[in-house]
Motif scaffolding. Structure first.
Motif, PDB file in Angstrom:
ATOM      1  N   GLU A 179       0.837  -1.198   0.000  1.00 13.17           N
ATOM      2  CA  GLU A 179       0.000   0.000   0.000  1.00 13.17           C
ATOM      3  C   GLU A 179       0.873   1.250   0.000  1.00 13.17           C
ATOM      4  OE1 GLU A 179      -3.701  -0.035   2.111  1.00 13.17           O
ATOM      5  OE2 GLU A 179      -3.535  -2.197   2.440  1.00 13.17           O
ATOM      6  N   TRP A 180       0.335   2.313  -0.592  1.00 19.74           N
ATOM      7  CA  TRP A 180       1.044   3.588  -0.700  1.00 19.74           C
ATOM      8  C   TRP A 180       1.170   4.248   0.668  1.00 19.74           C
ATOM      9  CZ3 TRP A 180       3.459   5.041  -5.039  1.00 19.74           C
ATOM     10  CH2 TRP A 180       3.040   4.494  -6.254  1.00 19.74           C
ATOM     11  N   GLU A 181       2.270   4.977   0.863  1.00 16.62           N
ATOM     12  CA  GLU A 181       2.547   5.678   2.115  1.00 16.62           C
ATOM     13  C   GLU A 181       2.858   7.140   1.832  1.00 16.62           C
ATOM     14  OE1 GLU A 181       5.980   3.501   3.314  1.00 16.62           O
ATOM     15  OE2 GLU A 181       4.841   1.707   3.852  1.00 16.62           O
ATOM     16  N   GLU A 182       2.787   7.956   2.856  1.00 14.69           N
ATOM     17  CA  GLU A 182       3.082   9.385   2.748  1.00 14.69           C
ATOM     18  C   GLU A 182       4.473   9.617   2.147  1.00 14.69           C
ATOM     19  OE1 GLU A 182       1.771  13.358   3.355  1.00 14.69           O
ATOM     20  OE2 GLU A 182       0.664  11.556   3.928  1.00 14.69           O
ATOM     21  N   ALA A 183       5.431   8.792   2.517  1.00 12.40           N
ATOM     22  CA  ALA A 183       6.803   8.953   2.013  1.00 12.40           C
ATOM     23  C   ALA A 183       6.908   8.712   0.508  1.00 12.40           C
ATOM     24  CB  ALA A 183       7.742   8.005   2.754  1.00 12.40           C
ATOM     25  N   ASP A 184       5.872   8.158  -0.109  1.00 15.05           N
ATOM     26  CA  ASP A 184       5.878   7.852  -1.543  1.00 15.05           C
ATOM     27  C   ASP A 184       5.463   9.031  -2.418  1.00 15.05           C
ATOM     28  OD1 ASP A 184       6.599   5.145  -1.143  1.00 15.05           O
ATOM     29  OD2 ASP A 184       4.488   4.597  -0.819  1.00 15.05           O
ATOM     30  N   LEU A 185       5.081  10.154  -1.825  1.00 10.26           N
ATOM     31  CA  LEU A 185       4.580  11.275  -2.625  1.00 10.26           C
ATOM     32  C   LEU A 185       5.543  11.700  -3.728  1.00 10.26           C
ATOM     33  CD1 LEU A 185       2.814  13.410   0.139  1.00 10.26           C
ATOM     34  CD2 LEU A 185       1.733  12.038  -1.652  1.00 10.26           C
ATOM     35  N   PRO A 186       6.844  11.907  -3.450  1.00 11.30           N
ATOM     36  CA  PRO A 186       7.754  12.282  -4.552  1.00 11.30           C
ATOM     37  C   PRO A 186       7.821  11.215  -5.650  1.00 11.30           C
ATOM     38  CG  PRO A 186       8.780  12.751  -2.432  1.00 11.30           C
ATOM     39  CD  PRO A 186       7.540  11.953  -2.144  1.00 11.30           C
ATOM     40  N   ASP A 216      11.493  -4.441  -4.335  1.00 10.46           N
ATOM     41  CA  ASP A 216      12.196  -4.561  -3.062  1.00 10.46           C
ATOM     42  C   ASP A 216      11.329  -4.207  -1.855  1.00 10.46           C
ATOM     43  OD1 ASP A 216      11.909  -1.834  -3.374  1.00 10.46           O
ATOM     44  OD2 ASP A 216      14.061  -1.393  -3.400  1.00 10.46           O
ATOM     45  N   GLY A 217      10.069  -3.906  -2.072  1.00  8.40           N
ATOM     46  CA  GLY A 217       9.203  -3.496  -0.981  1.00  8.40           C
ATOM     47  C   GLY A 217       9.317  -2.029  -0.634  1.00  8.40           C
ATOM     48  N   HIS A 218      10.181  -1.311  -1.348  1.00  8.25           N
ATOM     49  CA  HIS A 218      10.417   0.095  -1.036  1.00  8.25           C
ATOM     50  C   HIS A 218      10.092   1.000  -2.222  1.00  8.25           C
ATOM     51  CE1 HIS A 218      12.150  -1.074   2.773  1.00  8.25           C
ATOM     52  NE2 HIS A 218      12.901  -1.952   2.129  1.00  8.25           N
ATOM     53  N   LYS A 219      10.962   1.068  -3.213  1.00 12.70           N
ATOM     54  CA  LYS A 219      10.835   2.039  -4.293  1.00 12.70           C
ATOM     55  C   LYS A 219       9.694   1.684  -5.247  1.00 12.70           C
ATOM     56  CE  LYS A 219      13.135   4.244  -8.124  1.00 12.70           C
ATOM     57  NZ  LYS A 219      14.246   4.313  -9.025  1.00 12.70           N
ATOM     58  N   PRO A 220       8.668   2.571  -5.349  1.00 14.50           N
ATOM     59  CA  PRO A 220       7.570   2.315  -6.280  1.00 14.50           C
ATOM     60  C   PRO A 220       8.013   2.475  -7.740  1.00 14.50           C
ATOM     61  CG  PRO A 220       6.897   3.845  -4.556  1.00 14.50           C
ATOM     62  CD  PRO A 220       8.396   3.717  -4.485  1.00 14.50           C
ATOM     63  N   LEU A 221       7.595   1.526  -8.563  1.00 11.32           N
ATOM     64  CA  LEU A 221       7.880   1.546 -10.000  1.00 11.32           C
ATOM     65  C   LEU A 221       6.604   1.743 -10.814  1.00 11.32           C
ATOM     66  CD1 LEU A 221      10.261  -1.559 -10.029  1.00 11.32           C
ATOM     67  CD2 LEU A 221      10.860   0.852  -9.679  1.00 11.32           C
ATOM     68  N   GLY A 222       5.477   1.619 -10.145  1.00  8.73           N
ATOM     69  CA  GLY A 222       4.182   1.752 -10.790  1.00  8.73           C
ATOM     70  C   GLY A 222       3.090   1.458  -9.786  1.00  8.73           C
ATOM     71  N   GLU A 223       1.891   1.237 -10.306  1.00  9.28           N
ATOM     72  CA  GLU A 223       0.732   0.985  -9.447  1.00  9.28           C
ATOM     73  C   GLU A 223      -0.189  -0.025 -10.107  1.00  9.28           C
ATOM     74  OE1 GLU A 223      -2.234   3.802  -7.086  1.00  9.28           O
ATOM     75  OE2 GLU A 223      -2.568   3.973  -9.244  1.00  9.28           O
TER      76      GLU A 223
END
Length: 193
Positions: free
Chosen positions: A32-39, A89-96
């Motif tokens: 799920e998306w998190e606040e830290a993912d905004l950028p 990796d569970g961290h950096k989003p690459l898409g949705e």
């Protein structure tokens, strides 16, 4: 305009779990998306082809990302939608990849720098399996424009099939476009007739 009624998925499916959803498989982690993912959202969604093919705001800046994240959280709490960041990796989003339970529709988008890795196919497979097996949705739908060859390729790779449902004509972003319906049904058990 669409005239075929959609199934009422919210009534027929299992509710979304209260705890955050995290799906792993096919060398991916969907979370799920998190606040830290905004950028990262800005980086992924502020591009012309995503603006053209989705209802996302354009330009998609930090303010648009905040509004989108608020909608994601609100509809998640209401049990209507599930939006998952595609990561390796569970961290950096690459898409949705997302699932709209009120309509039974799935959607996906991958940032331009990350295309060509079959991320949408792998993420779509994980979410389709989750929809059928955990949420007990009998059918998952995709709505795709006829000229969207990349999305059609993903649908075919996921074993979605075009339906006889009438296509939906949509007004948006200064143009009218037609969405064709593709479906993936729960696989039949061996011995079912």
């Amino acid at each position: 305009m669409r005239s075929t009624p959609r199934l009422r998925y919210l009534e027929d499916s299992m509710p979304l779990p209260v705890s955050p959803v995290r799906l792993t498989g096919h060398d991916l982690v969907l979370r799920e998306w998190e606040e830290a993912d905004l950028p990262a959202m800005v980086e992924l969604f502020d591009e012309p082809d995503i603006a053209d093919r989705t209802p996302l705001a354009s330009p998609f800046d930090l303010d648009a990302a905040r509004q989108y994240l608020e909608m994601i959280h609100r509809t998640r709490v209401e049990g209507q939608r599930l939006h998952l960041a595609i990561t390796v990796d569970g961290h950096k989003p690459l898409g949705e990849v997302l699932l709209n339970l009120s309509r039974g529709t799935m959607g996906y988008g991958v940032g331009t720098p990350h295309r060509g890795q079959r991320l949408a196919v792998r993420a779509g497979r994980l979410l389709t399996d989750y929809a059928h097996q955990v949420l007990q949705l009998p059918r998952v739908l995709l709505e795709i424009e006829a000229d969207n060859a990349p999305s059609i390729s993903v649908a075919q790779a996921l074993d979605f099939r075009p339906t006889n449902d009438e296509s939906e004509q949509v007004e948006g972003k200064a143009r009218t476009f037609v969405l064709h319906v593709w479906a993936h049904d729960v696989p039949a058990c061996p011995g079912d007739h």
